[in-house]
Design a protein around this motif. Structure first.
Motif, PDB file in Angstrom:
ATOM      1  N   GLU A 180      43.625  25.936  42.406  1.00  0.00           N
ATOM      2  CA  GLU A 180      44.944  25.408  42.050  1.00  0.00           C
ATOM      3  C   GLU A 180      45.727  25.073  43.299  1.00  0.00           C
ATOM      4  O   GLU A 180      45.513  25.675  44.374  1.00  0.00           O
ATOM      5  CB  GLU A 180      45.711  26.415  41.186  1.00  0.00           C
ATOM      6  CG  GLU A 180      45.102  26.624  39.820  1.00  0.00           C
ATOM      7  CD  GLU A 180      45.851  27.641  38.983  1.00  0.00           C
ATOM      8  OE1 GLU A 180      45.904  27.468  37.766  1.00  0.00           O
ATOM      9  OE2 GLU A 180      46.371  28.611  39.560  1.00  0.00           O
ATOM     10  N   GLU A 195      55.635  25.009  41.217  1.00  0.00           N
ATOM     11  CA  GLU A 195      54.643  24.779  40.162  1.00  0.00           C
ATOM     12  C   GLU A 195      53.241  24.715  40.764  1.00  0.00           C
ATOM     13  O   GLU A 195      53.058  24.378  41.930  1.00  0.00           O
ATOM     14  CB  GLU A 195      54.940  23.488  39.406  1.00  0.00           C
ATOM     15  CG  GLU A 195      56.210  23.538  38.589  1.00  0.00           C
ATOM     16  CD  GLU A 195      56.449  22.263  37.795  1.00  0.00           C
ATOM     17  OE1 GLU A 195      57.328  22.287  36.917  1.00  0.00           O
ATOM     18  OE2 GLU A 195      55.762  21.250  38.049  1.00  0.00           O
ATOM     19  N   THR A 196      52.246  25.047  39.933  1.00  0.00           N
ATOM     20  CA  THR A 196      50.851  24.934  40.345  1.00  0.00           C
ATOM     21  C   THR A 196      50.165  23.840  39.528  1.00  0.00           C
ATOM     22  O   THR A 196      50.481  23.645  38.352  1.00  0.00           O
ATOM     23  CB  THR A 196      50.083  26.258  40.165  1.00  0.00           C
ATOM     24  OG1 THR A 196      50.169  26.668  38.804  1.00  0.00           O
ATOM     25  CG2 THR A 196      50.637  27.332  41.072  1.00  0.00           C
ATOM     26  N   VAL A 197      49.258  23.142  40.190  1.00  0.00           N
ATOM     27  CA  VAL A 197      48.492  22.076  39.557  1.00  0.00           C
ATOM     28  C   VAL A 197      47.026  22.371  39.778  1.00  0.00           C
ATOM     29  O   VAL A 197      46.590  22.585  40.915  1.00  0.00           O
ATOM     30  CB  VAL A 197      48.853  20.704  40.159  1.00  0.00           C
ATOM     31  CG1 VAL A 197      48.028  19.607  39.489  1.00  0.00           C
ATOM     32  CG2 VAL A 197      50.335  20.423  40.015  1.00  0.00           C
ATOM     33  N   LYS A 249      50.227  14.178  38.378  1.00  0.00           N
ATOM     34  CA  LYS A 249      50.719  15.550  38.219  1.00  0.00           C
ATOM     35  C   LYS A 249      51.401  16.047  39.484  1.00  0.00           C
ATOM     36  O   LYS A 249      52.448  16.706  39.424  1.00  0.00           O
ATOM     37  CB  LYS A 249      49.567  16.465  37.830  1.00  0.00           C
ATOM     38  CG  LYS A 249      49.060  16.260  36.404  1.00  0.00           C
ATOM     39  CD  LYS A 249      47.922  17.214  36.090  1.00  0.00           C
ATOM     40  CE  LYS A 249      47.418  16.998  34.657  1.00  0.00           C
ATOM     41  NZ  LYS A 249      46.276  17.906  34.339  1.00  0.00           N
ATOM     42  N   LEU A 255      49.488  25.029  44.697  1.00  0.00           N
ATOM     43  CA  LEU A 255      50.886  25.428  44.545  1.00  0.00           C
ATOM     44  C   LEU A 255      51.752  24.492  45.388  1.00  0.00           C
ATOM     45  O   LEU A 255      51.490  24.283  46.582  1.00  0.00           O
ATOM     46  CB  LEU A 255      51.082  26.871  45.027  1.00  0.00           C
ATOM     47  CG  LEU A 255      52.533  27.356  45.118  1.00  0.00           C
ATOM     48  CD1 LEU A 255      53.159  27.453  43.733  1.00  0.00           C
ATOM     49  CD2 LEU A 255      52.608  28.707  45.845  1.00  0.00           C
ATOM     50  N   SER A 275      55.349  17.017  39.699  1.00  0.00           N
ATOM     51  CA  SER A 275      55.519  18.467  39.762  1.00  0.00           C
ATOM     52  C   SER A 275      56.751  18.845  40.580  1.00  0.00           C
ATOM     53  O   SER A 275      57.268  18.061  41.375  1.00  0.00           O
ATOM     54  CB  SER A 275      54.272  19.117  40.374  1.00  0.00           C
ATOM     55  OG  SER A 275      54.114  18.671  41.707  1.00  0.00           O
ATOM     56  N   LYS A 276      57.199  20.073  40.377  1.00  0.00           N
ATOM     57  CA  LYS A 276      58.345  20.600  41.104  1.00  0.00           C
ATOM     58  C   LYS A 276      57.886  21.705  42.042  1.00  0.00           C
ATOM     59  O   LYS A 276      56.818  22.287  41.872  1.00  0.00           O
ATOM     60  CB  LYS A 276      59.383  21.138  40.120  1.00  0.00           C
ATOM     61  CG  LYS A 276      59.943  20.074  39.177  1.00  0.00           C
ATOM     62  CD  LYS A 276      60.930  20.697  38.198  1.00  0.00           C
ATOM     63  CE  LYS A 276      61.483  19.640  37.240  1.00  0.00           C
ATOM     64  NZ  LYS A 276      62.430  20.222  36.256  1.00  0.00           N
TER      65      LYS A 276
END
Length: 256
Positions: free
Chosen positions: A250, A143-145, A135, A252, A139-140
């Motif tokens: 999360e 975005e939050t993961v 992830k 970011l 991700s970019k």
């Protein structure tokens, strides 16, 4: 004579780093491994189907002439080669085969000099990439993961031991992506008012400190607590599952 397995570390080339060796023994003036070695080499082969043979070195005791012993050592190498080949083992395309005869440092125990040494490499086992690492990689910026399976002791910022694997996944992601910069965001659940004890910030800081202790540059990360300002589910939550999803950390993606 009992089969010996010794791990050697060679400094002469990258290819030989981590290489292992196996010694196969012969009776006097024989060019086929003795019965004890045959039993043990068969057991070894059954446990090492995926190895690659890189080198076969043949030796003899000090009895008889130099030329005779070298030819005997060559036959020993050839017979071991055939035995390994019939067992389906793989060989390096540049397999080295060298017979020494008497030209090596001999053991005082003659039986220990009647041998063939097999050098081999074990297959490299690549670590399995975690879902979290995937992830992060996909991700970019912006975005939050969610950092999964992160748990804290009740009403504190102490991380419970079972969360260590998730922390390690985050550490690996930071190590494998040296340009990655993140913001660690803490969230809590269940409160109708904001985070009075500032637990969400303390929990985000705990993860920040974990990365800092493991040599991640502080310039690549920051932490912030959002309390109950950004719930996934409306507060008060309807069940334990909703509470768990609101109580989260999360990541970011600030820069990649």
């Amino acid at each position: 004579m009992k089969l010996k397995i010794v791990i050697l570390f060679f400094l002469v080339s990258f290819k030989s780093l981590g290489q292992k060796q196996l010694e196969v023994f012969f009776d006097f003036n024989k060019d086929f491994p003795n019965p004890t070695s045959i039993l043990e080499i068969n057991e070894w082969i059954s446990k090492n189907k995926n190895i690659e043979i890189t080198k076969l070195l043949g030796y003899c005791d000090s009895i008889d002439t130099k030329d005779y012993n070298k030819k005997l050592a060559e036959r020993r190498i050839d017979n071991v080669h055939i035995l390994l080949e019939k067992s389906g083992l793989k060989f390096d395309i540049n397999l080295e085969k060298t017979a020494f005869g008497k030209d090596f440092k001999q053991s005082k125990i003659q039986a220990e000099n009647r041998k063939v040494t097999i050098f081999y490499n074990e297959p490299t086992v690549l670590p399995t990439e975690s879902e979290f690492t995937k992830k992060i990689r996909n991700s970019k910026v912006g975005e939050t993961v969610k950092l999964p399976n992160i748990y804290f002791y009740n009403n504190s910022a102490r991380i419970v031991p079972k969360s260590e694997s998730s922390l390690y996944d985050l550490l690996c992601a930071m190590q494998e992506n040296p340009k990655l910069k993140i913001e660690i965001q803490g969230h809590i659940c269940c409160q109708m008012v904001n985070d009075l004890a500032n637990i969400s910030t303390a929990r985000a800081r705990a993860i920040y400190n974990y990365l800092l202790r493991n040599k991640i540059d502080r310039k690549r990360m920051k932490f912030v607590g959002y309390g109950v300002l950004r719930p996934i589910h409306k507060i008060p939550e309807q069940n334990q599952a909703e509470e768990n999803e609101n109580r989260r950390v999360e990541i970011l993606i600030v820069e990649k």
